[in-house]
Design an enzyme around this catalytic site. Sequence first.
Site, PDB file in Angstrom:
ATOM      1  N   ASP A  74       0.823  -1.210   0.000  1.00 22.52           N
ATOM      2  CA  ASP A  74       0.000   0.000   0.000  1.00 22.52           C
ATOM      3  C   ASP A  74       0.854   1.256   0.000  1.00 22.52           C
ATOM      4  O   ASP A  74       2.073   1.204   0.191  1.00 22.52           O
ATOM      5  CB  ASP A  74      -0.901   0.020   1.240  1.00 22.52           C
ATOM      6  CG  ASP A  74      -2.018  -1.006   1.178  1.00 22.52           C
ATOM      7  OD1 ASP A  74      -2.377  -1.420   0.058  1.00 22.52           O
ATOM      8  OD2 ASP A  74      -2.527  -1.383   2.246  1.00 22.52           O
ATOM      9  N   TYR A 106       7.219  -9.995   6.602  1.00 18.46           N
ATOM     10  CA  TYR A 106       7.081  -8.562   6.848  1.00 18.46           C
ATOM     11  C   TYR A 106       7.663  -8.201   8.211  1.00 18.46           C
ATOM     12  O   TYR A 106       7.654  -9.005   9.158  1.00 18.46           O
ATOM     13  CB  TYR A 106       5.607  -8.148   6.829  1.00 18.46           C
ATOM     14  CG  TYR A 106       4.993  -8.072   5.454  1.00 18.46           C
ATOM     15  CD1 TYR A 106       5.019  -6.882   4.722  1.00 18.46           C
ATOM     16  CD2 TYR A 106       4.379  -9.186   4.885  1.00 18.46           C
ATOM     17  CE1 TYR A 106       4.443  -6.817   3.461  1.00 18.46           C
ATOM     18  CE2 TYR A 106       3.804  -9.126   3.625  1.00 18.46           C
ATOM     19  CZ  TYR A 106       3.839  -7.934   2.919  1.00 18.46           C
ATOM     20  OH  TYR A 106       3.276  -7.864   1.668  1.00 18.46           O
TER      21      TYR A 106
END
EC number: 5.4.99.12
Length: 251
Positions: free
Chosen positions: A52, A113
């Site tokens: 994003d 992540y």
Amino acid sequence: MPRYKLTVEYDGTPYVGWQRQENGHAVQNAIELAFKKFCGEDLTLSAAGRTDAGVHATAQVVHVDLTKDWGAGKVRDAVNAHLVMADERVSILNVERTTDTFDARFSARARHYLYRIHNRRAPLAVDYQRAWWVQKRLDAEAMHEAAKRLLGEHDFTTFRATQCQAKSPVKTLDRLDVIRNGDYVEMRVSARSFLHNQVRSFAGSLMEVGVGRWTADDLQAALEAKDRKACGQVAPPYGLYLIGVDYAFPY
């Protein structure tokens, strides 16, 4: 057509995200424009993770098909040169020839992540837009213990964005560790795939545990509610980094 696997690093701050969009400049745009200047081709890149706006990457993986059989080092250096000239915050770390069956997205076995929380009273300066600033002291051990409740296969409806387009909210979480590293609290998470905003939802909810507003049982109840309204706050994008993607080898 020769297929190439690229490992890419980028600062997500100035971009609307990975994916090409009409409303702003995306990381995908930046790299595709650099390729156009290098080889004169209009290309479409495919990435392992569609990060994003504001999300960073230290090891995004991309594949691209070229008409000419260029040397991998030539591709890396030429594309990087055009990225530098365009003042992009993107770097091609590595390029290698791969098989026609390799797909950066669908061949991935695991994605990794990192979420960084800067946990001190003083605001961020050097790491501004590189970590989430939380002033109140966090109990990283309590966060880590609570995070164990999320491991394994679950319906993660509570922790996915309402606009998430995944067909199913069920995912298998392989790793979710929280540790303190000086003034930072770091959350590392691994799974084959994730729901939209899932990692940031974990970070925001575990922060509630860290400051003492939630217990591990509260986190468990939020998971079992299968209701987006039960989630803690969604942590901001700039603390999130895509740090690795695993593939079976050979591809």
